[in-house]
Design a protein around this motif. Structure first.
Motif, PDB file in Angstrom:
ATOM      1  N   THR A   1     -21.461  -7.501   8.281  1.00 54.74           N
ATOM      2  CA  THR A   1     -20.537  -7.223   7.185  1.00 54.74           C
ATOM      3  C   THR A   1     -20.270  -8.502   6.410  1.00 54.74           C
ATOM      4  O   THR A   1     -20.383  -9.601   6.931  1.00 54.74           O
ATOM      5  CB  THR A   1     -19.212  -6.661   7.721  1.00 54.74           C
ATOM      6  OG1 THR A   1     -18.655  -7.605   8.626  1.00 54.74           O
ATOM      7  CG2 THR A   1     -19.423  -5.336   8.433  1.00 54.74           C
ATOM      8  N   SER A   2     -19.910  -8.335   5.173  1.00 61.93           N
ATOM      9  CA  SER A   2     -19.627  -9.479   4.320  1.00 61.93           C
ATOM     10  C   SER A   2     -18.234 -10.030   4.630  1.00 61.93           C
ATOM     11  O   SER A   2     -17.290  -9.267   4.803  1.00 61.93           O
ATOM     12  CB  SER A   2     -19.687  -9.047   2.853  1.00 61.93           C
ATOM     13  OG  SER A   2     -19.250 -10.100   2.021  1.00 61.93           O
ATOM     14  N   PRO A   3     -18.089 -11.352   4.681  1.00 66.07           N
ATOM     15  CA  PRO A   3     -16.749 -11.912   4.898  1.00 66.07           C
ATOM     16  C   PRO A   3     -15.872 -11.814   3.651  1.00 66.07           C
ATOM     17  O   PRO A   3     -14.667 -11.972   3.730  1.00 66.07           O
ATOM     18  CB  PRO A   3     -17.026 -13.373   5.255  1.00 66.07           C
ATOM     19  CG  PRO A   3     -18.346 -13.674   4.624  1.00 66.07           C
ATOM     20  CD  PRO A   3     -19.118 -12.384   4.642  1.00 66.07           C
ATOM     21  N   GLU A   4     -16.487 -11.572   2.498  1.00 70.24           N
ATOM     22  CA  GLU A   4     -15.714 -11.481   1.253  1.00 70.24           C
ATOM     23  C   GLU A   4     -15.024 -10.124   1.170  1.00 70.24           C
ATOM     24  O   GLU A   4     -15.646  -9.092   1.404  1.00 70.24           O
ATOM     25  CB  GLU A   4     -16.642 -11.638   0.048  1.00 70.24           C
ATOM     26  CG  GLU A   4     -17.295 -12.999  -0.039  1.00 70.24           C
ATOM     27  CD  GLU A   4     -16.307 -14.106  -0.311  1.00 70.24           C
ATOM     28  OE1 GLU A   4     -15.324 -13.850  -1.032  1.00 70.24           O
ATOM     29  OE2 GLU A   4     -16.512 -15.215   0.206  1.00 70.24           O
ATOM     30  N   PRO A   5     -13.734 -10.106   0.810  1.00 70.08           N
ATOM     31  CA  PRO A   5     -13.049  -8.821   0.658  1.00 70.08           C
ATOM     32  C   PRO A   5     -13.492  -8.111  -0.620  1.00 70.08           C
ATOM     33  O   PRO A   5     -13.903  -8.757  -1.586  1.00 70.08           O
ATOM     34  CB  PRO A   5     -11.575  -9.216   0.582  1.00 70.08           C
ATOM     35  CG  PRO A   5     -11.597 -10.616   0.059  1.00 70.08           C
ATOM     36  CD  PRO A   5     -12.873 -11.239   0.573  1.00 70.08           C
ATOM     37  N   LEU A   6     -13.435  -6.800  -0.589  1.00 69.17           N
ATOM     38  CA  LEU A   6     -13.768  -6.029  -1.779  1.00 69.17           C
ATOM     39  C   LEU A   6     -12.556  -5.989  -2.705  1.00 69.17           C
ATOM     40  O   LEU A   6     -11.427  -5.796  -2.260  1.00 69.17           O
ATOM     41  CB  LEU A   6     -14.154  -4.595  -1.393  1.00 69.17           C
ATOM     42  CG  LEU A   6     -15.426  -4.474  -0.570  1.00 69.17           C
ATOM     43  CD1 LEU A   6     -15.630  -3.017  -0.168  1.00 69.17           C
ATOM     44  CD2 LEU A   6     -16.627  -4.961  -1.353  1.00 69.17           C
ATOM     45  N   LEU A   7     -12.798  -6.188  -3.985  1.00 70.52           N
ATOM     46  CA  LEU A   7     -11.709  -6.143  -4.957  1.00 70.52           C
ATOM     47  C   LEU A   7     -11.448  -4.690  -5.329  1.00 70.52           C
ATOM     48  O   LEU A   7     -12.352  -3.965  -5.707  1.00 70.52           O
ATOM     49  CB  LEU A   7     -12.070  -6.948  -6.206  1.00 70.52           C
ATOM     50  CG  LEU A   7     -12.264  -8.447  -5.992  1.00 70.52           C
ATOM     51  CD1 LEU A   7     -12.707  -9.106  -7.289  1.00 70.52           C
ATOM     52  CD2 LEU A   7     -10.981  -9.086  -5.485  1.00 70.52           C
TER      53      LEU A   7
END
Length: 44
Positions: free
Chosen positions: A31-37
């Protein structure tokens, strides 16, 4: 009677597909560590 037979065949095929996907398992990935906006950021 034909409708009942067709429904039984369809249900058996659907269950076979579910069991086959379960036996294969989930695909490997991360999974991506960046949060979804979820909102548009405001610009000052």
């Amino acid at each position: 009677m034909r409708a009942l037979t067709a429904a039984a065949i369809g249900l058996a095929a659907a269950l076979a597909l579910v069991f086959a996907l379960t036996a294969v398992g989930a695909p490997d990935g991360h999974t991506s560590p960046e949060p979804l906006l979820t909102t548009v950021p405001e610009h000052p």
